[in-house]
Design an enzyme around this catalytic site. Structure first.
Site, short mmCIF file in Angstrom:
data_model
loop_
_atom_site.label_atom_id
_atom_site.label_comp_id
_atom_site.label_asym_id
_atom_site.label_seq_id
_atom_site.Cartn_x
_atom_site.Cartn_y
_atom_site.Cartn_z
N TYR A 1 40.63 42.13 47.22
CA TYR A 1 39.76 42.31 46.05
C TYR A 1 38.32 41.98 46.40
O TYR A 1 37.39 42.74 46.10
CB TYR A 1 40.25 41.43 44.91
CG TYR A 1 39.43 41.56 43.64
CD1 TYR A 1 39.56 42.67 42.82
CD2 TYR A 1 38.52 40.57 43.27
CE1 TYR A 1 38.80 42.80 41.66
CE2 TYR A 1 37.77 40.68 42.12
CZ TYR A 1 37.90 41.80 41.32
OH TYR A 1 37.15 41.92 40.18
N SER A 2 38.11 40.85 47.03
CA SER A 2 36.77 40.44 47.39
C SER A 2 36.13 41.46 48.32
O SER A 2 34.96 41.82 48.17
CB SER A 2 36.81 39.06 48.06
OG SER A 2 35.51 38.53 48.25
#
Length: 242
Positions: free
Chosen positions: A153-154
């Site tokens: 996600y990051s």
């Protein structure tokens, strides 16, 4: 000084829930006609009935290449023009990388990165012809720092931060503002993959945002004079410790 949004036309992806729905409601209250884009056709039908004539349903599956490619042309058959594109649809993966299967990684990157790039690409000619427009992307605080419990996600949000800031430079000379809103964790279905202990502590400590707190930021960004661009607004719950 805030500028009126009355009479503008906005497109919001992922509009049937969470930040997208909160932003839709806020835009409608500001007098904006909103095209609500989502894959959940039943939810769109129910919400547009509830929200009134200025809420228009656009059923699009952003993970389907053909559906994604026809989104902007289909919208322009329903409304005269597009003043605002809010690319908000996204998904979340938390946990160690080895705990995530590759199909899930593909799905998230396609939604969080590829679909955003394609939606922005498709709306640019229309906005360039009109010599005005606003593009806002829902990014994340995770696009500003490496967060160890959510590497996929990051990574997707770092990619989007780079994309938004390069597109801002490409398009500002055409009268098009490009920006991102970067919230911390928001109460939504996306947090279903958070480690249970992290979610519990965040709830107990008041370290989660409500979607409306993010939509407030979006309205602020859109209502600035055309001579001003809010490049990126990071919105954090006060007790979010990161």
């Amino acid at each position: 000084m805030a500028q009126s949004l009355q009479g503008k036309v906005a497109v919001v992806t992922g509009a049937a829930s969470g930040i997208g729905l909160a932003t839709t409601r806020a835009l409608l209250e500001a007098g904006v006609q909103v095209v609500m884009v989502d894959y959940n056709q039943d939810a769109l039908s129910q919400l547009t009935t509830e929200l009134g004539a200025n809420a228009i349903a656009q059923h699009t599956n952003l993970l389907d290449a053909d559906s994604c490619a026809t989104m902007v042309p289909e919208i322009l058959q329903k409304v005269d023009h597009i003043d605002i594109l809010h690319c908000n649809a996204g998904s979340y993966i938390g946990g160690d990388l080895t705990e995530t299967d590759t199909a899930t990684i593909d799905r998230m990157l396609n939604l969080n990165v590829n679909a955003v790039m394609k939606n922005v690409r498709d709306v640019i000619p229309h906005m360039q012809e009109r010599k005005t427009g606003d593009i806002i992307v829902t990014a994340s605080v995770a696009g500003h720092m490496p967060i160890q419990w959510e590497p996929v996600y990051s990574g997707s949000k770092w990619a989007i931060t780079c994309f938004v800031q390069t597109m801002r430079r490409q398009l500002n000379k055409h009268g098009i503002r490009v920006a991102q809103v970067s919230p911390g964790p928001v109460v939504s279905a996306l947090l279903a993959d958070w480690p249970e202990e992290n979610l519990r502590k965040a709830k107990e400590n008041g370290a989660l945002l409500d979607p409306e707190e993010v939509s407030d930021a979006v309205i602020y960004m859109l209502s600035r004079p055309r001579t001003v661009t809010i490049r990126d607004m990071i919105v954090l719950p006060t007790n979010f410790d990161i």
